[in-house]
Design an enzyme around this catalytic site. Structure first.
Site, short mmCIF file in Angstrom:
data_model
loop_
_atom_site.label_atom_id
_atom_site.label_comp_id
_atom_site.label_asym_id
_atom_site.label_seq_id
_atom_site.Cartn_x
_atom_site.Cartn_y
_atom_site.Cartn_z
N GLY A 12 43.31 39.58 1.81
CA GLY A 12 43.01 38.09 1.57
C GLY A 12 43.14 37.33 2.73
N ASP A 13 42.79 35.82 2.77
CA ASP A 13 42.97 35.02 3.69
C ASP A 13 42.01 35.30 4.91
OD1 ASP A 13 44.84 33.72 2.47
OD2 ASP A 13 46.48 34.56 3.33
N LYS A 16 37.24 33.34 3.56
CA LYS A 16 36.07 33.29 2.42
C LYS A 16 35.65 31.84 2.22
CE LYS A 16 39.06 35.40 -0.03
NZ LYS A 16 40.27 35.62 0.81
N ASN A 38 46.91 31.30 -7.16
CA ASN A 38 47.57 32.35 -6.01
C ASN A 38 46.41 32.02 -4.58
OD1 ASN A 38 45.46 33.66 -7.28
ND2 ASN A 38 46.50 35.78 -7.12
N GLY A 40 44.17 30.53 -1.87
CA GLY A 40 44.00 29.19 -1.15
C GLY A 40 42.92 29.30 -0.15
N HIS A 41 41.89 28.51 -0.41
CA HIS A 41 40.74 28.62 0.40
C HIS A 41 40.39 27.49 1.42
CE1 HIS A 41 39.05 31.85 -2.56
NE2 HIS A 41 40.12 32.34 -1.96
N ARG A 144 47.26 41.00 -25.18
CA ARG A 144 46.67 40.01 -26.19
C ARG A 144 47.62 39.13 -27.14
NH1 ARG A 144 44.13 45.25 -28.30
NH2 ARG A 144 46.17 45.87 -27.29
N GLN A 225 41.51 36.30 -3.03
CA GLN A 225 42.22 37.44 -2.56
C GLN A 225 41.40 38.53 -1.66
OE1 GLN A 225 42.89 37.01 -6.13
NE2 GLN A 225 44.10 35.33 -5.26
N THR A 240 47.46 42.07 -6.25
CA THR A 240 47.41 41.03 -7.15
C THR A 240 47.12 41.82 -8.50
OG1 THR A 240 46.95 38.82 -7.72
CG2 THR A 240 45.20 40.40 -6.71
N THR A 300 48.19 29.59 3.23
CA THR A 300 47.72 28.35 2.69
C THR A 300 48.56 28.07 1.78
OG1 THR A 300 45.49 29.36 3.36
CG2 THR A 300 45.52 27.39 1.95
N GLY A 416 35.96 29.69 15.00
CA GLY A 416 36.70 28.42 14.96
C GLY A 416 36.70 28.03 13.44
P1 GDP Z 1 40.55 32.30 2.64
O1 GDP Z 1 41.75 32.34 1.62
O2 GDP Z 1 39.94 33.62 2.93
O3 GDP Z 1 39.56 31.46 2.36
O4 GDP Z 1 41.26 31.87 4.02
P2 GDP Z 1 42.43 30.76 4.37
O5 GDP Z 1 41.79 29.54 4.41
O6 GDP Z 1 43.61 31.13 3.40
O7 GDP Z 1 42.65 31.17 5.98
C1 GDP Z 1 41.84 31.15 6.78
C2 GDP Z 1 42.50 30.23 8.06
O8 GDP Z 1 41.60 30.61 9.17
C3 GDP Z 1 42.07 28.56 7.50
O9 GDP Z 1 43.02 28.28 8.15
C4 GDP Z 1 40.83 28.57 8.45
O10 GDP Z 1 40.66 27.07 8.70
C5 GDP Z 1 40.83 29.14 9.44
N1 GDP Z 1 39.55 29.77 10.12
C6 GDP Z 1 38.47 30.16 9.46
N2 GDP Z 1 37.48 30.44 10.31
C7 GDP Z 1 38.13 30.55 11.62
C8 GDP Z 1 37.78 31.01 12.94
O11 GDP Z 1 36.81 31.57 13.12
N3 GDP Z 1 38.79 30.59 14.00
C9 GDP Z 1 39.84 30.28 13.62
N4 GDP Z 1 40.72 30.03 14.60
N5 GDP Z 1 40.36 29.61 12.32
C10 GDP Z 1 39.61 29.89 11.46
P1 IMO Z 2 43.12 34.17 -0.90
O1 IMO Z 2 42.31 34.08 -2.03
C1 IMO Z 2 46.60 36.35 0.68
C2 IMO Z 2 49.32 38.28 -2.23
C3 IMO Z 2 50.70 37.71 -2.69
C4 IMO Z 2 51.31 38.83 -2.99
C5 IMO Z 2 50.54 39.73 -3.91
C6 IMO Z 2 50.69 39.25 -5.38
O2 IMO Z 2 43.80 32.80 -0.32
O3 IMO Z 2 42.70 35.16 0.00
P2 IMO Z 2 50.08 37.09 -6.82
O4 IMO Z 2 50.65 35.88 -6.73
O5 IMO Z 2 48.78 37.39 -6.71
O6 IMO Z 2 50.76 37.98 -8.03
O7 IMO Z 2 50.85 38.05 -5.46
O8 IMO Z 2 49.09 39.12 -3.42
N1 IMO Z 2 48.10 37.21 -2.49
C7 IMO Z 2 47.31 36.67 -1.46
N2 IMO Z 2 47.62 37.02 -0.06
N3 IMO Z 2 45.64 35.66 0.05
C8 IMO Z 2 45.61 35.44 -1.09
O9 IMO Z 2 44.27 34.48 -1.79
C9 IMO Z 2 46.21 35.85 -2.17
N4 IMO Z 2 46.83 35.95 -3.31
C10 IMO Z 2 47.86 36.86 -3.74
O10 IMO Z 2 50.87 37.36 -1.27
O11 IMO Z 2 51.74 39.83 -1.97
MG MG Z 3 43.75 31.94 1.60
#
Ligand code: GDP
Ligand code: IMO
Ligand code: MG
Length: 429
Positions: A12-13, A16, A38, A40-41, A144, A225, A240, A300, A416
């Protein structure tokens, strides 16, 4: 016809949200099809930062239709808060958002149960969930008997349904949660009020998407995720509760796999994980701290510090194959700018044996000792680079090696958080 997917290939994170936002302009419809709040994009554009949770990252482009399908578990209070927050910032959220009447609804007992269950994980280590009630809601969906879908909120039977469920939840979750009591009348009233506000958005998204695909609309599916958190194929039980790898696209969206034309796998140039579970390449040391500081690696949703480590090519090769990935987007490359050297995990040693297939059991993964390849860093600022040719040679070598190990070309490189800080590579072959 074009149905593209963006899938996170790690835990995750992977950024995306940024990639979906970048691709949105060449699509008509952007779809969230699994997970819930769950996720955070983050999207950064024009000096503004948007954190999206249930609403697709395409929402920032007003001409695009955003769809949340029945594969999502939906907390009505959370999505209303998100709608209000975006509206207050001048983002259009009205007929451009559609929510499935099949989406399962999160109730207070799910959130209470999330806390209880996470404390009593059978493995002894907590999953460390986001405490958003995701697992208990998906569990009730599959079981269900105590499940409620968004469409149920508009039926005359709703009050009776809640009375029946609250009685059972008071006798189970309520008892475990130190006598917490769920008042069916109050909950019915509260959720009917949410339902009224959500009414203009609710519809049959399955029919809508099937019509759209047959009408040659360009559809972008936004995974939440990452594939290593997939309930069936990830690092179970530290996962998850939905299919967050590429295999979940069809069941979550209602679009048959035969329509999917392109899958982009999103990775960070290193690895992170939030919550519990094995993480072979974790660097719980100054390397991990450097990545956390440079990459602002804090959750996030929960603001928890993310665990950081080296790129794990064993894990990503597995998830790229599992997800049917065509090409890669390598994000956050700039975070590695100051590293004198980098390590890439190319295999594991488990009980003295070299393994390149990702283990199916977490106990084996826990014993996996990464086999690293060390490559030179570039020690140059990449945040202003906009073409592959302008990247430092060691950075190009690093990307080429990741691509080779994963067996997929790199299409996009991010240097970035801003929209501008993106390199679209020429696709080879
Ligand atoms: P997601 O859940 O996959 O959408 O990712 P998140 O938003 O949770 O986490 C990605 C973090 O990296 C966010 O704070 C973005 O603003 C930041 N980000 C995205 N691309 C880049 C990059 O190329 N460089 C840096 N330094 N930060 C980035
Ligand atoms: P995005 O879409 C990172 C992780 C939680 C935990 C496990 C199960 O932003 O990439 P849950 O609440 O889903 O039952 O938790 O999954 N988790 C994530 N980690 N990014 C996420 O979403 C996540 N969504 C759930 O930290 O380990
Ligand atoms: Mg995220």
């Amino acid at each position: 016809m074009s149905v593209s997917c963006v899938i996170g290939l790690q835990w995750g994170d992977e950024a995306k949200g940024k990639l979906v936002d970048l691709l949105t302009d060449s699509h008509d419809i952007v779809v969230r099809y699994q997970g819930g709040s769950n996720a955070g994009h983050t999207v950064v554009t024009g000096g503004q930062t948007y954190k999206l949770s249930l609403i697709p990252s395409g929402i920032l482009s007003p001409q695009v239709q955003c769809v949340v399908t029945g594969g999502v578990v939906l907390n009505p209070a959370s999505i209303l808060q998100e709608i209000d927050g975006l509206t207050a910032r001048g983002i259009k959220v009205d007929s451009n958002l559609m929510l499935s009447d099949r989406a399962h609804v999160i109730f207070p007992w799910h959130i209470a149960e999330d806390a209880i269950l996470d404390k009593s994980c059978s493995s002894g280590e907590n999953i460390g969930t986001t405490m958003r009630g995701i697992g208990p809601c998906y569990r009730d969906k599959v079981a269900r008997s105590f499940a409620v879908r968004l469409g149920d909120l508009y039926r005359d039977s709703f009050a009776g349904q809640i009375a029946h469920i609250a009685e059972a939840k008071n006798a189970t979750v309520g008892v475990l949660a130190d006598g917490k009591s769920f008042d069916p009348v109050e909950i019915t009233r509260e959720y009917q009020a949410y339902a009224e506000r959500l009414r203009p958005f609710v519809g049959d998204t399955t029919a809508y998407l099937l019509d759209a695909v047959e009408a040659n609309k360009r559809i972008l599916l936004e995974g939440a995720q990452g594939a290593l958190l997939d309930v069936d194929h990830g690092t179970f039980p530290f996962v998850t509760s939905s299919n967050s790898s590429g295999v979940g696209v069809s069941s979550g969206s209602g679009l048959p796999g035969r329509w999917i034309t392109k899958v982009t796998g999103v990775v960070k140039a290193y690895s992170t994980r939030v919550g519990g579970g094995p993480f072979p390449t974790e660097q719980d040391n100054e390397v991990g701290q450097h990545i956390r500081d440079r990459g602002n690696e804090y959750g996030t949703v929960t603001r928890r510090p993310r665990r950081c480590g080296w790129f794990d090519a064993v894990a990503v090769r597995y998830t790229a194959r599992l997800s049917g990935v065509d090409s890669l987007a390598v994000m956050l490359l700039d975070v590695l700018d100051e590293m004198p050297e980098l390590k890439i995990c190319t295999a594991y040693e488990i009980d003295g044996k070299r393994v390149t297939n990702f283990p199916s059991h977490v106990d084996d993964l826990r014993r996996a000792v990464p086999v690293y390849e060390t490559v030179p860093g570039w020690r140059k600022d990449t945040t202003k680079v906009r073409t592959m040719a302008d990247l430092p040679k060691p950075a190009l070598n690093y990307l080429a090696r990741l691509s080779e190990l994963i067996g997929r070309p790199v299409d996009v490189v991010s240097v970035g958080p801003d929209r501008e800080q993106t390199i679209f590579a020429q696709r080879k072959g």
